[in-house]
Design a protein around this motif. Structure first.
Motif, PDB file in Angstrom:
ATOM      1  N   ALA A 153      10.075   1.859   6.622  1.00 31.02           N
ATOM      2  CA  ALA A 153      11.541   1.779   6.597  1.00 31.02           C
ATOM      3  C   ALA A 153      12.070   0.739   5.614  1.00 31.02           C
ATOM      4  O   ALA A 153      13.260   0.708   5.312  1.00 31.02           O
ATOM      5  CB  ALA A 153      12.056   1.460   8.000  1.00 31.02           C
ATOM      6  N   ARG A 154      11.202  -0.104   5.095  1.00 28.33           N
ATOM      7  CA  ARG A 154      11.641  -1.203   4.222  1.00 28.33           C
ATOM      8  C   ARG A 154      12.103  -0.700   2.860  1.00 28.33           C
ATOM      9  O   ARG A 154      11.459   0.143   2.252  1.00 28.33           O
ATOM     10  CB  ARG A 154      10.478  -2.183   4.047  1.00 28.33           C
ATOM     11  N   THR A 155      13.195  -1.270   2.380  1.00 27.05           N
ATOM     12  CA  THR A 155      13.682  -0.953   1.042  1.00 27.05           C
ATOM     13  C   THR A 155      13.242  -2.064   0.096  1.00 27.05           C
ATOM     14  O   THR A 155      12.888  -3.161   0.524  1.00 27.05           O
ATOM     15  CB  THR A 155      15.214  -0.858   1.016  1.00 27.05           C
ATOM     16  N   SER A 156      13.290  -1.792  -1.186  1.00 28.22           N
ATOM     17  CA  SER A 156      12.839  -2.782  -2.179  1.00 28.22           C
ATOM     18  C   SER A 156      13.745  -4.002  -2.206  1.00 28.22           C
ATOM     19  O   SER A 156      13.333  -5.078  -2.651  1.00 28.22           O
ATOM     20  CB  SER A 156      12.745  -2.150  -3.560  1.00 28.22           C
ATOM     21  N   GLU A 157      15.006  -3.898  -1.719  1.00 24.44           N
ATOM     22  CA  GLU A 157      15.924  -5.043  -1.709  1.00 24.44           C
ATOM     23  C   GLU A 157      15.578  -6.037  -0.612  1.00 24.44           C
ATOM     24  O   GLU A 157      16.011  -7.177  -0.643  1.00 24.44           O
ATOM     25  CB  GLU A 157      17.375  -4.584  -1.497  1.00 24.44           C
ATOM     26  N   LEU A 191       0.834  -1.197   0.000  1.00 24.83           N
ATOM     27  CA  LEU A 191       0.000   0.000   0.000  1.00 24.83           C
ATOM     28  C   LEU A 191       0.876   1.258   0.000  1.00 24.83           C
ATOM     29  O   LEU A 191       0.608   2.215  -0.727  1.00 24.83           O
ATOM     30  CB  LEU A 191      -0.908  -0.018   1.225  1.00 24.83           C
ATOM     31  N   LYS A 192       1.934   1.232   0.790  1.00 18.64           N
ATOM     32  CA  LYS A 192       2.878   2.363   0.843  1.00 18.64           C
ATOM     33  C   LYS A 192       3.533   2.569  -0.519  1.00 18.64           C
ATOM     34  O   LYS A 192       3.637   3.691  -1.009  1.00 18.64           O
ATOM     35  CB  LYS A 192       3.926   2.106   1.933  1.00 18.64           C
ATOM     36  N   VAL A 193       3.966   1.475  -1.152  1.00 30.79           N
ATOM     37  CA  VAL A 193       4.605   1.560  -2.471  1.00 30.79           C
ATOM     38  C   VAL A 193       3.625   2.116  -3.503  1.00 30.79           C
ATOM     39  O   VAL A 193       3.982   2.969  -4.310  1.00 30.79           O
ATOM     40  CB  VAL A 193       5.139   0.171  -2.913  1.00 30.79           C
ATOM     41  N   LYS A 194       2.404   1.652  -3.459  1.00 34.69           N
ATOM     42  CA  LYS A 194       1.391   2.101  -4.418  1.00 34.69           C
ATOM     43  C   LYS A 194       1.140   3.610  -4.284  1.00 34.69           C
ATOM     44  O   LYS A 194       0.995   4.309  -5.278  1.00 34.69           O
ATOM     45  CB  LYS A 194       0.089   1.325  -4.173  1.00 34.69           C
ATOM     46  N   LYS A 195       1.118   4.096  -3.066  1.00 34.32           N
ATOM     47  CA  LYS A 195       0.806   5.503  -2.823  1.00 34.32           C
ATOM     48  C   LYS A 195       2.038   6.410  -2.907  1.00 34.32           C
ATOM     49  O   LYS A 195       1.974   7.511  -3.446  1.00 34.32           O
ATOM     50  CB  LYS A 195       0.143   5.641  -1.443  1.00 34.32           C
ATOM     51  N   PHE A 196       3.178   5.957  -2.357  1.00 32.82           N
ATOM     52  CA  PHE A 196       4.344   6.842  -2.218  1.00 32.82           C
ATOM     53  C   PHE A 196       5.588   6.387  -2.971  1.00 32.82           C
ATOM     54  O   PHE A 196       6.603   7.079  -2.943  1.00 32.82           O
ATOM     55  CB  PHE A 196       4.708   6.990  -0.732  1.00 32.82           C
ATOM     56  N   GLY A 197       5.571   5.198  -3.568  1.00 28.19           N
ATOM     57  CA  GLY A 197       6.747   4.705  -4.267  1.00 28.19           C
ATOM     58  C   GLY A 197       7.632   3.863  -3.353  1.00 28.19           C
ATOM     59  O   GLY A 197       7.384   3.761  -2.155  1.00 28.19           O
ATOM     60  N   LYS A 199       8.677  15.024   7.346  1.00 31.64           N
ATOM     61  CA  LYS A 199       7.291  15.372   6.973  1.00 31.64           C
ATOM     62  C   LYS A 199       6.682  14.285   6.087  1.00 31.64           C
ATOM     63  O   LYS A 199       5.544  13.879   6.273  1.00 31.64           O
ATOM     64  CB  LYS A 199       7.244  16.716   6.242  1.00 31.64           C
ATOM     65  N   THR A 200       7.439  13.833   5.120  1.00 30.48           N
ATOM     66  CA  THR A 200       6.958  12.791   4.211  1.00 30.48           C
ATOM     67  C   THR A 200       6.754  11.481   4.959  1.00 30.48           C
ATOM     68  O   THR A 200       5.761  10.775   4.741  1.00 30.48           O
ATOM     69  CB  THR A 200       7.957  12.589   3.041  1.00 30.48           C
TER      70      THR A 200
END
Length: 160
Positions: free
Chosen positions: A154-158, A116-122, A130-131
């Motif tokens: 805090a999770r990265t795509s790796e 959900l975070k990736v879909k909304k914020f990348g 702030k972000t």
């Protein structure tokens, strides 16, 4: 509008007409027992007749709280809702969370929040407070627990 126009509709359903109305409601969508009782009591003459009818419909599996709970869970997950919002929706439908406890435990809430975070914020992990606060508030509103939110933000795509 006159007060007489706002008056309640007369309660006229009994017997076979009440049963037909109940079936008409259930053919459109599934209702929890509590929702169905409330809906039928709007037009039924005898509330105890409604309770007996709903009990009978549940016994014949025309009405199933289990089915309603499972459908609600699937719908809420599709909408990107977290555990707390799902529990809130079940409570609003007067359904017991115990009906789908197993299903709730099988869900990877961390993955749900991350997607959900990736879909909304990348995918990028932001350093801007702030972000980051905006992402946290977004996931909180969706009903995710704070520990899940912090890991997802805090999770990265790796790390997949």
């Amino acid at each position: 509008m006159l007060n007489s126009e706002k008056a309640e509709k007369p309660k006229t359903l009994t017997g076979q007409r009440l049963r037909s109305y109940a079936f008409a409601l259930l053919t459109r969508r599934d209702y929890s027992q509590a929702e169905l009782i409330t809906k039928l009591n709007q037009y039924a003459v005898h509330p105890d007749e409604v309770a007996n009818l709903v009990e009978e419909l549940a016994g014949q599996n025309y009405q199933s709280d289990q089915r309603v709970a499972e459908q609600t869970l699937a719908s809420q997950i599709r909408k990107g809702k977290g555990l707390q919002r799902i529990k809130q929706t079940l409570k609003a439908k007067q359904l017991d969370t115990e009906l789908i406890t197993e299903e709730l435990q099988d869900i990877d809430w961390y993955e749900q929040a991350y997607q959900l975070k990736v879909k909304k914020f990348g995918e990028a992990v932001t350093k801007d407070p702030k972000t980051k606060a905006k992402q946290i508030r977004f996931l909180q509103y969706r009903g995710f627990d704070m520990d899940v939110i912090m890991k997802a933000v805090a999770r990265t795509s790796e790390e997949e």
